[in-house]
Design a protein around this motif. Structure first.
Motif, PDB file in Angstrom:
ATOM      1  N   ALA A  50      11.152  -9.554  -4.199  1.00 53.22           N
ATOM      2  CA  ALA A  50      10.860 -10.424  -2.896  1.00 53.22           C
ATOM      3  C   ALA A  50       8.342  -9.806  -2.191  1.00 53.22           C
ATOM      4  CB  ALA A  50      10.893  -9.059  -1.612  1.00 53.22           C
ATOM      5  N   LEU A  51       8.437  -9.252  -3.288  1.00 46.06           N
ATOM      6  CA  LEU A  51       6.849  -8.963  -3.142  1.00 46.06           C
ATOM      7  C   LEU A  51       6.105  -9.888  -3.831  1.00 46.06           C
ATOM      8  CD1 LEU A  51       4.255  -6.868  -2.381  1.00 46.06           C
ATOM      9  CD2 LEU A  51       4.651  -5.514  -3.657  1.00 46.06           C
ATOM     10  N   CYS A  52       6.558 -10.117  -4.689  1.00 41.42           N
ATOM     11  CA  CYS A  52       6.030 -11.326  -5.959  1.00 41.42           C
ATOM     12  C   CYS A  52       6.024 -12.699  -4.810  1.00 41.42           C
ATOM     13  CB  CYS A  52       6.708 -11.669  -7.520  1.00 41.42           C
ATOM     14  SG  CYS A  52       6.770  -9.755  -7.976  1.00 41.42           S
ATOM     15  N   ASP A  53       7.145 -12.929  -4.653  1.00 40.49           N
ATOM     16  CA  ASP A  53       6.965 -13.819  -3.765  1.00 40.49           C
ATOM     17  C   ASP A  53       6.045 -14.060  -2.199  1.00 40.49           C
ATOM     18  OD1 ASP A  53       9.205 -15.043  -5.017  1.00 40.49           O
ATOM     19  OD2 ASP A  53      10.756 -14.776  -3.905  1.00 40.49           O
ATOM     20  N   THR A  54       6.414 -12.653  -2.235  1.00 43.43           N
ATOM     21  CA  THR A  54       5.276 -13.207  -0.990  1.00 43.43           C
ATOM     22  C   THR A  54       3.729 -13.198  -1.007  1.00 43.43           C
ATOM     23  OG1 THR A  54       6.915 -11.714   0.640  1.00 43.43           O
ATOM     24  CG2 THR A  54       4.401 -11.939   0.623  1.00 43.43           C
ATOM     25  N   LEU A  55       3.105 -12.294  -2.490  1.00 44.00           N
ATOM     26  CA  LEU A  55       2.314 -12.531  -2.966  1.00 44.00           C
ATOM     27  C   LEU A  55       2.197 -13.848  -3.600  1.00 44.00           C
ATOM     28  CD1 LEU A  55       1.176  -8.977  -4.829  1.00 44.00           C
ATOM     29  CD2 LEU A  55       0.597  -9.702  -2.269  1.00 44.00           C
ATOM     30  N   PRO A 106     -11.230 -12.631  11.472  1.00 41.11           N
ATOM     31  CA  PRO A 106     -10.093 -13.546  11.518  1.00 41.11           C
ATOM     32  C   PRO A 106      -9.102 -12.715  10.786  1.00 41.11           C
ATOM     33  CG  PRO A 106     -10.603 -15.584  11.804  1.00 41.11           C
ATOM     34  CD  PRO A 106     -12.739 -14.265  11.589  1.00 41.11           C
ATOM     35  N   ALA A 107      -7.753 -12.210  11.251  1.00 38.34           N
ATOM     36  CA  ALA A 107      -7.040 -11.127   9.888  1.00 38.34           C
ATOM     37  C   ALA A 107      -5.401 -11.840  10.126  1.00 38.34           C
ATOM     38  CB  ALA A 107      -7.774 -10.160   9.405  1.00 38.34           C
ATOM     39  N   LEU A 108      -4.732 -12.180   8.974  1.00 41.58           N
ATOM     40  CA  LEU A 108      -3.658 -12.080   9.399  1.00 41.58           C
ATOM     41  C   LEU A 108      -3.100 -11.153   8.104  1.00 41.58           C
ATOM     42  CD1 LEU A 108      -0.599 -14.231   9.991  1.00 41.58           C
ATOM     43  CD2 LEU A 108      -0.840 -15.493   8.024  1.00 41.58           C
ATOM     44  N   LEU A 109      -2.217 -10.407   8.845  1.00 39.15           N
ATOM     45  CA  LEU A 109      -1.079  -9.569   8.408  1.00 39.15           C
ATOM     46  C   LEU A 109       0.337  -9.308   7.493  1.00 39.15           C
ATOM     47  CD1 LEU A 109      -1.616  -5.947   8.132  1.00 39.15           C
ATOM     48  CD2 LEU A 109       0.931  -6.521   8.199  1.00 39.15           C
ATOM     49  N   LEU A 110       0.879  -9.640   6.542  1.00 40.24           N
ATOM     50  CA  LEU A 110       2.002  -9.981   6.407  1.00 40.24           C
ATOM     51  C   LEU A 110       2.776  -8.685   6.044  1.00 40.24           C
ATOM     52  CD1 LEU A 110       1.571 -13.408   4.230  1.00 40.24           C
ATOM     53  CD2 LEU A 110       2.030 -13.026   7.318  1.00 40.24           C
ATOM     54  N   GLY A 111       4.126  -8.207   6.258  1.00 38.08           N
ATOM     55  CA  GLY A 111       4.935  -7.920   5.364  1.00 38.08           C
ATOM     56  C   GLY A 111       5.422  -8.066   3.655  1.00 38.08           C
ATOM     57  N   MET A 112       5.850  -6.958   3.472  1.00 37.25           N
ATOM     58  CA  MET A 112       6.915  -7.889   2.216  1.00 37.25           C
ATOM     59  C   MET A 112       8.103  -7.573   2.178  1.00 37.25           C
ATOM     60  SD  MET A 112       7.131  -4.148  -0.405  1.00 37.25           S
ATOM     61  CE  MET A 112       7.915  -4.661  -1.521  1.00 37.25           C
ATOM     62  N   ASP A 113       8.764  -7.647   3.364  1.00 36.27           N
ATOM     63  CA  ASP A 113      10.422  -7.881   3.669  1.00 36.27           C
ATOM     64  C   ASP A 113      10.757  -9.566   3.816  1.00 36.27           C
ATOM     65  OD1 ASP A 113      10.707  -5.289   3.812  1.00 36.27           O
ATOM     66  OD2 ASP A 113      10.249  -4.787   5.253  1.00 36.27           O
ATOM     67  N   THR A 114       9.971 -10.626   3.504  1.00 35.05           N
ATOM     68  CA  THR A 114      10.525 -11.755   3.514  1.00 35.05           C
ATOM     69  C   THR A 114      10.065 -13.014   2.780  1.00 35.05           C
ATOM     70  OG1 THR A 114       7.994 -12.244   5.288  1.00 35.05           O
ATOM     71  CG2 THR A 114      10.237 -11.896   6.550  1.00 35.05           C
TER      72      THR A 114
END
Length: 224
Positions: A50-55, A106-114
């Motif tokens: 999941a983390l790799c897909d997000t990154l 501006p900044a956009l923050l994501l988690g690793m769960d999606t």
């Protein structure tokens, strides 16, 4: 409120910092709510996928900076092009606040769960008109939380004290934004991978990613 689908796609000109808040995918420490039925090692495999897909999605987008805000140590799963900074101590609201507090502009923050996140989903926040008449972007999660939060002028006070990990966290966070007078645009809702029941559903929503491949491999090789 403006429909995100009406925004222009992202261009090559970076307009924002991209942050990913994550926990290192270590067995026994990552995705512990997946065990059982998954073993701690299998849960860590799913967390890493999941983390790799997000990154990968973040790496594909133009950014002023790409920052992994990490609890734990980086491993071979980390691609090039990311700064790594440690998460601060404290609750999730404090950790989110600190991540934004280190940003300028501006900044956009994501988690690793999606793991379903794609460059196309992120494009509205990174396009040339992303922050015109807009102060914040909000990506709700199906469990009542949120998977993305973008701020034109990052202010840690917008996150501190928001109750986290509850069915109303997303509503409370969005209310904090609008209560501060911010103009908010919404991104599509995504499913967090929090429990074993979420795994096949999230995999089906992103069937070509590493997460889906890992979930399918574990399904085929493990009797549950």
């Amino acid at each position: 409120m403006t429909d995100a689908s009406a925004e222009s796609p992202a261009t090559d000109a970076p307009v924002a910092t991209l942050l990913v808040l994550a926990k290192a995918p270590v067995a026994g420490k990552a995705k512990t709510r997946l065990t059982p039925p998954y073993t701690p090692h299998e849960a860590a495999e799913l967390a890493e996928a999941a983390l790799c897909d997000t990154l990968d999605a973040v790496r594909a987008m133009p950014a002023l900076r790409r920052v992994l805000v990490l609890a734990g140590e980086p491993g071979p799963w980390l691609p090039s092009g990311f700064e790594v900074v440690p998460q601060c101590a404290g609750g999730l609201d404090e950790r989110l606040a600190a991540a934004f507090g280190a940003c300028t502009g501006p900044a956009l923050l994501l988690g690793m769960d999606t793991p379903q996140v794609t460059p196309e989903l992120l494009a509205p926040v990174l396009g040339p008109g992303a922050w015109r008449a807009c102060d914040a972007w909000f990506g709700p999660a199906c469990d009542g939380g949120f998977w993305a939060l973008g701020l034109a002028a990052p202010d840690p006070a917008l996150l501190r004290g928001v109750p986290m990990s509850t069915p109303t966290t997303g509503a409370a966070q969005r209310a904090r934004l609008t209560g501060a007078g911010l103009r908010v645009r919404d991104l599509p809702a995504l499913r967090d991978v929090d429990t074993a029941a979420d795994v096949p559903l999230a995999a089906a929503e992103a069937p070509h990613g590493r997460f889906a491949a890992t979930a399918e491999r574990l399904r085929r090789t493990t009797v549950r």
